[in-house]
Design a protein around this motif. Structure first.
Motif, PDB file in Angstrom:
ATOM      1  N   VAL A   1      38.733  47.483  31.297  1.00 57.53           N
ATOM      2  CA  VAL A   1      38.506  46.115  31.781  1.00 57.53           C
ATOM      3  C   VAL A   1      39.005  45.968  33.221  1.00 57.53           C
ATOM      4  O   VAL A   1      38.355  45.315  34.042  1.00 57.53           O
ATOM      5  N   ALA A   2      40.128  46.585  33.554  1.00 61.51           N
ATOM      6  CA  ALA A   2      40.652  46.506  34.922  1.00 61.51           C
ATOM      7  C   ALA A   2      39.709  47.179  35.906  1.00 61.51           C
ATOM      8  O   ALA A   2      39.482  46.679  37.013  1.00 61.51           O
ATOM      9  N   ARG A   3      39.143  48.306  35.527  1.00 61.08           N
ATOM     10  CA  ARG A   3      38.200  49.015  36.415  1.00 61.08           C
ATOM     11  C   ARG A   3      36.936  48.187  36.606  1.00 61.08           C
ATOM     12  O   ARG A   3      36.420  48.066  37.719  1.00 61.08           O
ATOM     13  N   ALA A   4      36.408  47.607  35.531  1.00 60.86           N
ATOM     14  CA  ALA A   4      35.214  46.764  35.634  1.00 60.86           C
ATOM     15  C   ALA A   4      35.498  45.522  36.468  1.00 60.86           C
ATOM     16  O   ALA A   4      34.656  45.089  37.262  1.00 60.86           O
ATOM     17  N   SER A   5      36.689  44.959  36.329  1.00 58.33           N
ATOM     18  CA  SER A   5      37.063  43.785  37.111  1.00 58.33           C
ATOM     19  C   SER A   5      37.146  44.124  38.597  1.00 58.33           C
ATOM     20  O   SER A   5      36.699  43.343  39.448  1.00 58.33           O
ATOM     21  N   ALA A   6      37.700  45.276  38.918  1.00 64.08           N
ATOM     22  CA  ALA A   6      37.792  45.683  40.320  1.00 64.08           C
ATOM     23  C   ALA A   6      36.409  45.918  40.913  1.00 64.08           C
ATOM     24  O   ALA A   6      36.154  45.560  42.082  1.00 64.08           O
ATOM     25  N   ILE A   7      35.515  46.473  40.137  1.00 67.66           N
ATOM     26  CA  ILE A   7      34.149  46.700  40.629  1.00 67.66           C
ATOM     27  C   ILE A   7      33.434  45.377  40.832  1.00 67.66           C
ATOM     28  O   ILE A   7      32.758  45.174  41.849  1.00 67.66           O
ATOM     29  N   LYS A   8      33.581  44.452  39.861  1.00 60.62           N
ATOM     30  CA  LYS A   8      32.936  43.136  40.007  1.00 60.62           C
ATOM     31  C   LYS A   8      33.452  42.382  41.231  1.00 60.62           C
ATOM     32  O   LYS A   8      32.683  41.772  41.958  1.00 60.62           O
ATOM     33  N   SER A   9      34.767  42.436  41.473  1.00 62.84           N
ATOM     34  CA  SER A   9      35.315  41.716  42.629  1.00 62.84           C
ATOM     35  C   SER A   9      34.921  42.381  43.943  1.00 62.84           C
ATOM     36  O   SER A   9      34.782  41.699  44.964  1.00 62.84           O
ATOM     37  N   SER A  10      34.724  43.684  43.947  1.00 59.24           N
ATOM     38  CA  SER A  10      34.309  44.351  45.183  1.00 59.24           C
ATOM     39  C   SER A  10      32.844  44.089  45.501  1.00 59.24           C
ATOM     40  O   SER A  10      32.430  44.212  46.654  1.00 59.24           O
ATOM     41  N   GLN A  11      32.059  43.714  44.512  1.00 60.52           N
ATOM     42  CA  GLN A  11      30.642  43.455  44.732  1.00 60.52           C
ATOM     43  C   GLN A  11      30.352  42.021  45.155  1.00 60.52           C
ATOM     44  O   GLN A  11      29.233  41.720  45.551  1.00 60.52           O
ATOM     45  N   ARG A  12      31.350  41.156  45.088  1.00 56.75           N
ATOM     46  CA  ARG A  12      31.147  39.776  45.518  1.00 56.75           C
ATOM     47  C   ARG A  12      31.043  39.712  47.037  1.00 56.75           C
ATOM     48  O   ARG A  12      31.755  40.428  47.746  1.00 56.75           O
ATOM     49  N   PRO A  13      30.193  38.837  47.566  1.00 62.44           N
ATOM     50  CA  PRO A  13      30.119  38.720  49.022  1.00 62.44           C
ATOM     51  C   PRO A  13      31.389  38.075  49.584  1.00 62.44           C
ATOM     52  O   PRO A  13      32.024  37.238  48.936  1.00 62.44           O
ATOM     53  N   VAL A  14      31.753  38.471  50.782  1.00 61.07           N
ATOM     54  CA  VAL A  14      32.959  37.958  51.424  1.00 61.07           C
ATOM     55  C   VAL A  14      32.630  36.625  52.089  1.00 61.07           C
ATOM     56  O   VAL A  14      31.652  36.503  52.818  1.00 61.07           O
ATOM     57  N   ARG A  15      33.444  35.628  51.806  1.00 61.68           N
ATOM     58  CA  ARG A  15      33.235  34.315  52.422  1.00 61.68           C
ATOM     59  C   ARG A  15      33.770  34.310  53.842  1.00 61.68           C
ATOM     60  O   ARG A  15      34.832  34.862  54.122  1.00 61.68           O
ATOM     61  N   GLN A  16      33.037  33.654  54.715  1.00 60.43           N
ATOM     62  CA  GLN A  16      33.495  33.495  56.086  1.00 60.43           C
ATOM     63  C   GLN A  16      34.365  32.239  56.167  1.00 60.43           C
ATOM     64  O   GLN A  16      34.009  31.185  55.644  1.00 60.43           O
ATOM     65  N   GLN A  17      35.502  32.372  56.805  1.00 53.25           N
ATOM     66  CA  GLN A  17      36.388  31.225  56.972  1.00 53.25           C
ATOM     67  C   GLN A  17      35.802  30.273  58.016  1.00 53.25           C
ATOM     68  O   GLN A  17      35.377  30.709  59.079  1.00 53.25           O
ATOM     69  N   PRO A  18      35.760  28.979  57.718  1.00 56.86           N
ATOM     70  CA  PRO A  18      35.236  28.038  58.707  1.00 56.86           C
ATOM     71  C   PRO A  18      36.180  27.934  59.908  1.00 56.86           C
ATOM     72  O   PRO A  18      37.401  28.072  59.769  1.00 56.86           O
ATOM     73  N   THR A  19      35.596  27.708  61.074  1.00 56.58           N
ATOM     74  CA  THR A  19      36.434  27.568  62.262  1.00 56.58           C
ATOM     75  C   THR A  19      37.148  26.219  62.191  1.00 56.58           C
ATOM     76  O   THR A  19      36.538  25.194  61.857  1.00 56.58           O
ATOM     77  N   PRO A  20      38.427  26.194  62.483  1.00 53.05           N
ATOM     78  CA  PRO A  20      39.163  24.932  62.389  1.00 53.05           C
ATOM     79  C   PRO A  20      38.722  23.967  63.495  1.00 53.05           C
ATOM     80  O   PRO A  20      38.415  24.368  64.617  1.00 53.05           O
ATOM     81  N   LYS A  21      38.678  22.702  63.129  1.00 52.16           N
ATOM     82  CA  LYS A  21      38.291  21.671  64.084  1.00 52.16           C
ATOM     83  C   LYS A  21      39.509  21.328  64.934  1.00 52.16           C
ATOM     84  O   LYS A  21      40.589  21.020  64.419  1.00 52.16           O
ATOM     85  N   LEU A  22      39.322  21.404  66.234  1.00 51.64           N
ATOM     86  CA  LEU A  22      40.422  21.124  67.140  1.00 51.64           C
ATOM     87  C   LEU A  22      40.596  19.619  67.310  1.00 51.64           C
ATOM     88  O   LEU A  22      39.626  18.871  67.408  1.00 51.64           O
TER      89      LEU A  22
END
Length: 152
Positions: free
Chosen positions: A118-139
């Motif tokens: 289960v840990a190996r499958a969980s690591a594979i599932k989390s690595s396949q998720r797309p990476v979210r881009q952090q929004p630029t902070p409003k000055l």
């Protein structure tokens, strides 16, 4: 033709296995590249080619998970010894884990490695998720004024 016990097979191949990868440096350990090894640790407990029944979890190119199981009674037929089943990429993590554990538990595979599977499958599932881009902070305040003056 008689089969060799897994204990004897481990004693014969533990120092010269083709899956053995030795780490370098002061903290170098022994690792394994066996596809049926869940933790990639070169230890008798985790080596899949030694065990009668073993489970391996790998990632597929299309984002799904491939579960490889080794059949116990097919030691003399290596071509039909491994069985691969694919779990689709659209299944949720809970459904994926339930399918892996349910499929291996019914067929009598090793219960002591259930957590590692289960840990190996969980690591594979989390690595396949797309990476979210952090929004630029409003000055705000003086930083916003300086940025507006610099751009103008």
């Amino acid at each position: 033709m008689a089969t060799i016990s897994s204990d004897l097979l481990w004693l014969l191949t533990r120092n010269s296995s083709s899956y053995l990868v030795k780490g370098r440096g002061a903290a170098g350990g022994q690792f394994s590249s066996d596809p049926l090894n869940l933790n990639n640790v070169h230890a008798r407990k985790y080596e899949g080619f030694i065990q009668d029944k073993a489970v391996g979890v790998t990632a597929a190119e299309d984002g799904s998970i491939v579960v490889t199981t080794k059949k116990g009674g097919k030691t003399q037929k290596p071509a039909s010894q491994l069985q691969k089943s694919t779990i689709g990429k659209n299944k949720s993590s809970r459904e994926t884990f339930k399918a892996i554990v349910g499929g291996t538990a019914k067929q009598g595979y090793r219960v002591d490695l259930r957590r590692e599977v289960v840990a190996r499958a969980s690591a594979i599932k989390s690595s396949q998720r797309p990476v979210r881009q952090q929004p630029t902070p409003k000055l705000r305040g003086t930083k916003a004024k300086k940025a507006a003056e610099a751009s103008a």
